[in-house]
Design a protein around this motif. Structure first.
Motif, mmCIF file in Angstrom:
data_model
loop_
_atom_site.group_PDB
_atom_site.id
_atom_site.type_symbol
_atom_site.label_atom_id
_atom_site.label_comp_id
_atom_site.label_asym_id
_atom_site.label_seq_id
_atom_site.Cartn_x
_atom_site.Cartn_y
_atom_site.Cartn_z
ATOM 1 N N GLY A 285 -5.112 -3.866 1.794
ATOM 2 C CA GLY A 285 -4.360 -3.814 3.601
ATOM 3 C C GLY A 285 -3.954 -2.872 3.671
ATOM 4 N N ILE A 286 -5.687 -2.357 3.980
ATOM 5 C CA ILE A 286 -6.225 -1.193 5.272
ATOM 6 C C ILE A 286 -6.621 -1.558 6.449
ATOM 7 C CG2 ILE A 286 -7.045 1.343 5.762
ATOM 8 C CD1 ILE A 286 -5.330 1.285 3.649
ATOM 9 N N ASN A 287 -6.091 -1.271 7.498
ATOM 10 C CA ASN A 287 -6.172 -1.843 9.167
ATOM 11 C C ASN A 287 -5.301 -0.519 9.777
ATOM 12 O OD1 ASN A 287 -3.532 -2.463 9.691
ATOM 13 N ND2 ASN A 287 -4.035 -4.335 8.544
ATOM 14 N N THR B 210 1.622 6.553 -7.091
ATOM 15 C CA THR B 210 -0.085 6.858 -7.818
ATOM 16 C C THR B 210 -0.059 8.536 -7.548
ATOM 17 O OG1 THR B 210 -0.796 4.682 -6.937
ATOM 18 C CG2 THR B 210 -2.670 6.229 -7.964
ATOM 19 N N LEU B 211 0.613 8.470 -6.199
ATOM 20 C CA LEU B 211 0.213 9.974 -6.142
ATOM 21 C C LEU B 211 1.053 10.571 -7.224
ATOM 22 C CD1 LEU B 211 -0.141 10.495 -2.136
ATOM 23 C CD2 LEU B 211 -2.307 11.534 -4.568
ATOM 24 N N GLU B 212 2.736 10.426 -7.533
ATOM 25 C CA GLU B 212 3.461 11.422 -8.026
ATOM 26 C C GLU B 212 2.971 11.349 -9.692
ATOM 27 O OE1 GLU B 212 5.772 12.607 -6.976
ATOM 28 O OE2 GLU B 212 6.671 11.873 -4.914
ATOM 29 N N PRO C 193 0.773 -1.114 0.089
ATOM 30 C CA PRO C 193 -0.179 -0.003 -0.191
ATOM 31 C C PRO C 193 1.108 1.368 -0.209
ATOM 32 C CG PRO C 193 -1.418 -1.751 1.159
ATOM 33 C CD PRO C 193 0.872 -2.079 0.767
ATOM 34 N N ILE C 194 2.088 1.293 1.183
ATOM 35 C CA ILE C 194 2.583 2.828 1.010
ATOM 36 C C ILE C 194 3.290 2.859 -0.160
ATOM 37 C CG2 ILE C 194 5.165 3.335 1.765
ATOM 38 C CD1 ILE C 194 3.833 2.233 5.116
ATOM 39 N N GLU C 195 4.137 2.066 -0.792
ATOM 40 C CA GLU C 195 4.425 2.208 -2.722
ATOM 41 C C GLU C 195 3.160 2.449 -3.708
ATOM 42 O OE1 GLU C 195 6.601 -0.661 -6.070
ATOM 43 O OE2 GLU C 195 6.346 -2.024 -4.084
ATOM 44 N N ALA D 41 3.429 7.969 4.441
ATOM 45 C CA ALA D 41 4.277 7.978 4.553
ATOM 46 C C ALA D 41 3.640 9.174 3.068
ATOM 47 C CB ALA D 41 4.319 6.972 2.986
ATOM 48 N N ILE D 42 2.566 9.478 2.852
ATOM 49 C CA ILE D 42 1.847 10.489 1.853
ATOM 50 C C ILE D 42 2.436 11.493 2.448
ATOM 51 C CG2 ILE D 42 -0.634 11.633 1.568
ATOM 52 C CD1 ILE D 42 -1.609 8.586 1.583
ATOM 53 N N MET D 43 2.667 12.014 3.558
ATOM 54 C CA MET D 43 3.225 13.891 3.842
ATOM 55 C C MET D 43 4.388 13.390 3.808
ATOM 56 S SD MET D 43 0.567 14.497 6.857
ATOM 57 C CE MET D 43 0.864 13.006 8.355
#
Length: 461
Positions: A339-341, A308-310, A301-303, A351-353
């Motif tokens: 994968g969200i919990n 995707t944002l980039e 998820p982080i990657e 990671a987004i920030m």
């Protein structure tokens, strides 16, 4: 042949409950039990007791219930309190001589505090409160745990928004319930998703909408969703026509003030984001209006979220808000539902920030991590007897196992106090002039407090 009636309250038990009426001291008249969450990393958001009372305790037990229960439990190898249940039917017309006190639903408080207390009101039925433990504890621990996890996630998202965004208006839609298909039963979905909606306004669990009206007097729509693609509606077009599957979503659902979600990893997510969405369909996405929400559904998820944002920032542009974080154009966002919990969401937010983006760019969907990957031990929920009255004399009772201090139970008839933001469970004789936060909500077959879902929500706020 024995009964198959699931609505029989006498059979809504652990087997050993059927023999407990024979195990108490002679001349027992009253027993008082309490429920608490003994620990864990979440604050408690109390929820679910009104739903249980309405569904199970307002109907009197019947002669058929007694007859069926006797047949099942005797054949099962247990004793059966035929005389006691028959007396309850004759004396109280089948309504339960019980008092249930509970903290107001939607209340947020620390663990290790009483949230519910139950006592019999007629000494002939000293065994009755304990008989309901299986059903009552389950009715509280499950929805309260879901509400507590959902609340925890909301606080983490809110903190991240305060750090990275100028706008908190979307907070109540930032975590969406994806859990219906992964939950163990229809009632699990109804209770669990409704518990989530104490904190948020997004769900794909339609059962929760019915539950809000059935159990909490909701006359307004308590939650919302949007048109969204699944893999079958994309792959049905064939890999070679992936672009046309996405274009169809734009044609069908885009428009001013409209929001639609498109799963985009059926084949190659990076090609879909960079070339199909970011080049081939870019102008159409913008011209048609509304908001496209791209949904990755696989990978780490982080990657996946950060990359995707980039790509989207590169293809569609961005602005920098007053906090110094990048914000995508209003017409495009991401929802991460894989994968969200309660553990992963905090890491993803950070990671987004760290990647320089505002958290407002990303919504989350939580399924099994919200409704199913929990159990009674997640918050250490327990129901224990804490006081007994024998021959008119009350005394405290408790457990204190030498092998586990964590399972030490509370003593006496309890009360709950609040001073400023400090909560404390005390014995009733120690209440003094403080207000008891436990309210009598059920008495001898009647629901005394019947609240709306909006009242519960406002409390949690």
């Amino acid at each position: 042949m024995y009964t198959s009636n699931f609505s029989n309250l006498l059979l809504n038990i652990d087997s050993y409950k059927a023999s407990h009426w024979l195990q108490y001291p002679p001349n027992t008249e009253y027993l008082s039990y309490y429920i608490e969450a003994r620990g864990g990393k979440f604050d408690v958001v109390a929820f679910g007791i009104q739903a249980f009372i309405k569904e199970y305790l307002l109907k009197p037990i019947t002669q058929q219930d007694i007859d069926d229960a006797e047949q099942v439990l005797i054949a099962h190898g247990l004793s059966f309190n035929r005389q006691g249940w028959q007396r309850l039917l004759d004396k109280h017309q089948g309504f339960l001589p019980l008092k249930i006190e509970a903290v107001a639903e939607g209340t947020v408080l620390p663990t290790s505090n009483v949230v519910c207390q139950i006592t019999n009101t007629d000494p002939e039925f000293f065994w009755l409160a304990g008989y309901l433990e299986t059903a009552l504890l389950r009715a509280i621990w499950y929805p309260s745990t879901v509400a507590s996890i959902s609340y925890f996630c909301k606080q983490k998202i809110k903190q991240a928004l305060l750090q990275s965004s100028d706008d908190l208006s979307g907070l109540s839609f930032q975590l969406h319930d994806f859990g219906a298909r992964g939950a163990s039963s229809l009632e699990t979905v109804a209770l669990g998703s409704l518990a989530h909606l104490v904190n948020f306004k997004g769900t794909d669990s339609v059962s929760a909408l019915v539950a809000a009206k059935r159990w909490y007097n909701s006359n307004e729509m308590p939650a919302f969703s949007i048109p969204a693609a699944e893999h079958s509606t994309i792959t049905a077009w064939g890999k070679e026509n992936e672009k046309f599957a996405y274009e169809n979503m734009i044609d069908q659902f885009a428009g001013e003030n409209k929001i639609y979600s498109v799963v985009s990893d059926s084949y190659n997510l990076w090609n879909a984001v960079s070339h199909i969405w970011g080049e081939q369909l870019k102008e159409k996405v913008i011209e048609k209006g509304g908001r496209l929400v791209i949904r990755p559904d696989s990978g780490e998820p982080i990657e996946v979220v950060c990359r995707t944002l980039e790509i989207l920032a590169d293809k569609f542009g961005y602005r920098v808000n007053s906090k110094g974080y990048k914000v995508l154009p209003d017409f495009i966002r991401i929802i991460q539902g894989d994968g969200i919990n309660s553990n992963s969401i905090e890491a993803i937010l950070n990671a987004i920030m760290q990647a320089g983006f505002s958290v407002e760019n990303v919504n989350f969907g939580m399924g099994g991590g919200l409704l199913q990957q929990i159990n009674r031990d997640t918050m250490g929920w327990a129901m224990k007897a804490s006081a007994i009255c024998i021959n008119g004399e009350w005394k405290a009772i408790y457990k204190d196992p030498i092998t586990s201090q964590a399972k030490r139970s509370k003593k006496g008839i309890l009360a709950l106090t609040k001073s400023e933001n400090e909560w404390q469970t005390v014995r009733i004789e120690e209440l003094n002039d403080k207000e008891n936060q436990l309210r009598t909500i059920f008495l001898n077959g009647k629901l005394l407090i019947d609240e709306s879902f909006e009242q519960v929500r406002q409390r949690a706020e």
